[in-house]
Design an enzyme around this catalytic site. Structure first.
Site: not given
Ligand code: ARG
Ligand code: ASP
Length: 676
Positions: A83, A205, A612
């Site tokens: 991502h 990921d 991330s």
């Molecule tokens: N929750 C993750 C973080 O805040 C992002 C993951 C991205 N994947 C998705 N299916 N949106 O950024």
């Molecule tokens: N998914 C988040 C990021 O993209 C990480 C988090 O908020 O734990 O940095």
């Protein structure tokens, strides 16, 4: 000055009681060494950060604008999240070369794909410049001098503890970054928005890049003559794996936390801001989802937009729940009461809390106004596109060429529905006396907000790519946009309510006072996208009464979710085949009595957005995973960290290696890694 320094040092060294909470500055990590070693860390503070010789920090980068990446070979090979690489992968993709859908693997260096506009930054060094600034040295002079130290260098000075401490960060950026490989989205984004922020998780990921430099190993713009960058240090990769209780450390660039804010700020987040933003985004998501369900083309067109809106939307819901469950606001009120009692006979602090509460009273509505604009009128696409077209025309650019990618993923009828919903919300939620006159006039002129939106979308030439080049400043979408931006309360734009100047200025003295008073507390500076170390251990958690969530997931869990009918759960055939044949090669291992491949794991490290792509490192300094998420019920950790429930989610490095090797067929990449 001296006294403050003593306090800051004392704060860093105090208590190890707060299990696993904290994001620590690498240059001061020696203060945590005792605790880290007691939990299983086998290296030294100098292994983590050293300016005189290579240390782990030399293997960690700020990837793009807001992720982390890590170097895993002596030849510039870099791992981050799928991502995080998504934008770069999307820009390289076309209908003929759809790398998002099918993945991509360079089979040699020559096949690696340059990613225009992508850069990575290494931290060269960090330095406490509090004393220098206090002695009258100029901020800009310090920054400029640091930036002049080497090729590709840039620097910034960042506040810690609301300005009680200031650090200079000197970075070296590399702009020639190439895509080496990525799994298909059905692996890299497996589970999609459905599983996002959730555990158990089965997302692979990750994506693979390579940093290039000139022949002197210096940063250079893309050139076919560039060669792989030789980092001072790269992370060895552990193929042994992890088990519950193992020490883990995370090294990366967390973006934004607010652990020391008053109850006023917590109330605002949980009672006002998050609920408003959740409600507004629910409306937008409902409109987009309905359109996606009607038409498969729209589903693809709006997939990235939907994911972008849904990500924070889901996070905020977890945050509100978590804050309520922990009673954070009430706890803070109690804490403030005790602080006030202590401060009562100290003239320099006695009125501090009153001043702060008053500042919140003054500023809350202003910040709300900013957030309301940002989540409603500012989000509408066609007005933004009209503005962009005017700018292109001003610069004599090619409108059709430059706007093509916006129109490709744009549907004016969806945007019209969004505009109606968001304008109605804006009008309904705007505080008394804050409605811009120009907007009120327009609504009156057309009879209703809906009718005004219809007028814009019926007559704007920006609605269609074919007429885009004819858009002028008098176009109704362009007019709308300039009216909105003219009234947009820029002066109240800040990362958080508490960062508004009028409020923030009190936090310097407040944190100083807290450190004097609360000597038992282990203070660490809030995240601000500077390099930090967090540590903890691999651990499951009690999800609900009688329901324990184990710390790891496996390929068998992917297959259990497999459903070709559901986009998010459509497992690639190659994975199904590998599973059916138990063809795991060296990556197979027995977990819970079954031969399988490990996929993801959770741990207690304190992380946030920006972490991330961060490396998860074991006690011996080896890479065991790549961080990519938290469970959604952990997300209040941006305000209060709860060791019982807060878990970061990582992809197990063995799954990464398995996918590269057995699914991608790019096993040659493993040869340049240091596998242990
Ligand atoms: N929750 C993750 C973080 O805040 C992002 C993951 C991205 N994947 C998705 N299916 N949106 O950024
Ligand atoms: N998914 C988040 C990021 O993209 C990480 C988090 O908020 O734990 O940095």
């Amino acid at each position: 000055m001296k006294k403050l320094f003593v306090l800051l040092v004392a704060a860093m060294f105090s208590l190890e009681s707060l299990a696993d909470e904290g994001m620590w500055l690498p240059s001061l990590i020696s203060s945590r060494m005792k605790d880290m070693r007691s939990k299983g860390f086998r290296l030294t503070a100098k292994d983590i950060y050293d300016i005189n010789s290579a240390s782990l920090k030399d293997a960690v980068v700020l990837f793009g604008g807001g992720c982390t990446g890590e170097l895993v070979s002596a030849e510039g090979l870099l791992l981050t999240n799928h991502h995080c690489g998504y934008g770069a992968i999307q820009r390289l993709s076309s209908v003929e070369h759809d790398y998002l859908t099918y993945g991509f693997w360079a089979m040699s260096r020559a096949e690696e794909l340059p990613c225009e506009g992508l850069s990575v930054s290494f931290l060269v060094r960090m330095e406490d410049v509090t004393a220098r600034l206090a002695a009258g040295e100029e901020r800009k002079a310090i920054i400029d001098a640091a930036a002049a130290e080497g090729k590709g260098f840039h620097a910034s000075i960042e506040d810690m503890y609301y300005g009680n401490q200031q650090f200079l960060f000197v970075y070296r950026s590399f702009n020639d970054v190439r895509l080496v490989g990525t799994p298909p989205s059905a692996i890299g984004k497996f589970g999609g928005d459905t599983d996002n922020w959730m555990w158990p998780r089965h997302t692979g990921d990750f994506s693979v890049f390579r940093v290039y430099a000139d022949k002197e190993n210096q940063p250079a713009a893309y050139s076919p003559d560039n060669v792989p960058y030789r980092p001072a240090r790269h992370l060895p990769v552990s193929t042994k794996g992890i088990s519950e209780g193992d020490f883990t450390m995370i090294y990366g660039f967390p973006g934004n936390t607010q652990e020391y804010v008053l109850s006023d700020a917590v109330d605002y987040i949980a009672d006002v801001s998050d609920p408003m933003k959740i409600a507004l985004r629910t409306k937008r998501l409902d409109i987009i989802s309905a359109a996606q369900e009607r038409d498969p083309g729209t589903r693809i067109q709006y997939a990235a937009k939907h994911a972008g809106i849904a990500n924070a939307w889901k996070k905020w819901q977890g945050e509100v729940l978590g804050i309520r469950r922990l009673g954070t606001a009430d706890k803070k009120r109690e804490y403030e009461k005790r602080f006030a009692a202590w401060a009562a006979d100290k003239p320099q602090y006695a009125s501090l809390l009153d001043s702060m509460h008053a500042a919140y009273g003054r500023q809350k509505e202003n910040y709300y106004l900013y957030e309301l604009y940002a989540e409603t009128l500012m989000t509408l696409e066609m007005p933004q596109m009209a503005e962009r077209i005017l700018k292109i025309k001003e610069e004599n650019g090619d409108v059709a060429a430059k706007m093509a990618r916006y129109y490709r993923d744009f549907d004016a009828s969806i945007d019209r529905a969004l505009a109606k919903a968001m304008l109605a919300e804006f009008v309904g939620r705007i505080p008394q006396g804050r409605m811009p006159q120009a907007l009120a006039d327009k609504i009156a002129q057309y009879g209703s907000a809906d009718a005004y939106v219809d007028h814009i979308y019926d007559t704007s030439l920006a609605a269609d790519a074919a007429t885009a080049a004819e858009v002028t400043a008098e176009d109704p979408a362009a007019e709308f946009r300039s009216m909105v931006t003219a009234n947009y309360p820029r002066e109240y734009r800040a990362r958080n309510l508490s960062d508004l100047k009028d409020i923030k200025r009190w936090y310097g003295p407040y944190l100083k006072a807290l450190m004097e008073w609360d000597t038992e507390r282990a203070f660490y500076p809030d995240a601000n996208l500077t390099l930090r170390v967090a540590y903890g251990s691999v651990a499951g958690y009690e999800y609900a009464d009688g329901e324990y969530h184990r710390c790891n997931t496996t390929l068998d869990g992917i297959i259990a979710k497999d459903n070709p009918e559901i986009y998010d759960y459509n497992v690639p055939q190659s994975l199904r085949d590998a599973w059916a044949a138990k063809d795991y090669g060296r990556w197979g291992c027995v977990i819970n009595g079954k031969l399988t491949v490990p996929v993801c794991f959770i741990a207690t490290n304190h992380t946030t957005g920006g972490n991330s792509g961060s490396p998860i490192i074991n006690g011996r300094g080896e890479l065991v995973g790549i961080n990519f998420d938290r469970t959604w019920r952990s997300t209040m950790s941006d305000v209060e960290f709860d060791p019982a429930i807060c878990r970061n989610i990582s992809v197990d490095i063995r799954y990464v290696l398995f996918v590269i090797d057995r699914i991608g067929g790019a096993s040659y990449l493993l040869d340049e890694m240091t596998l242990r």
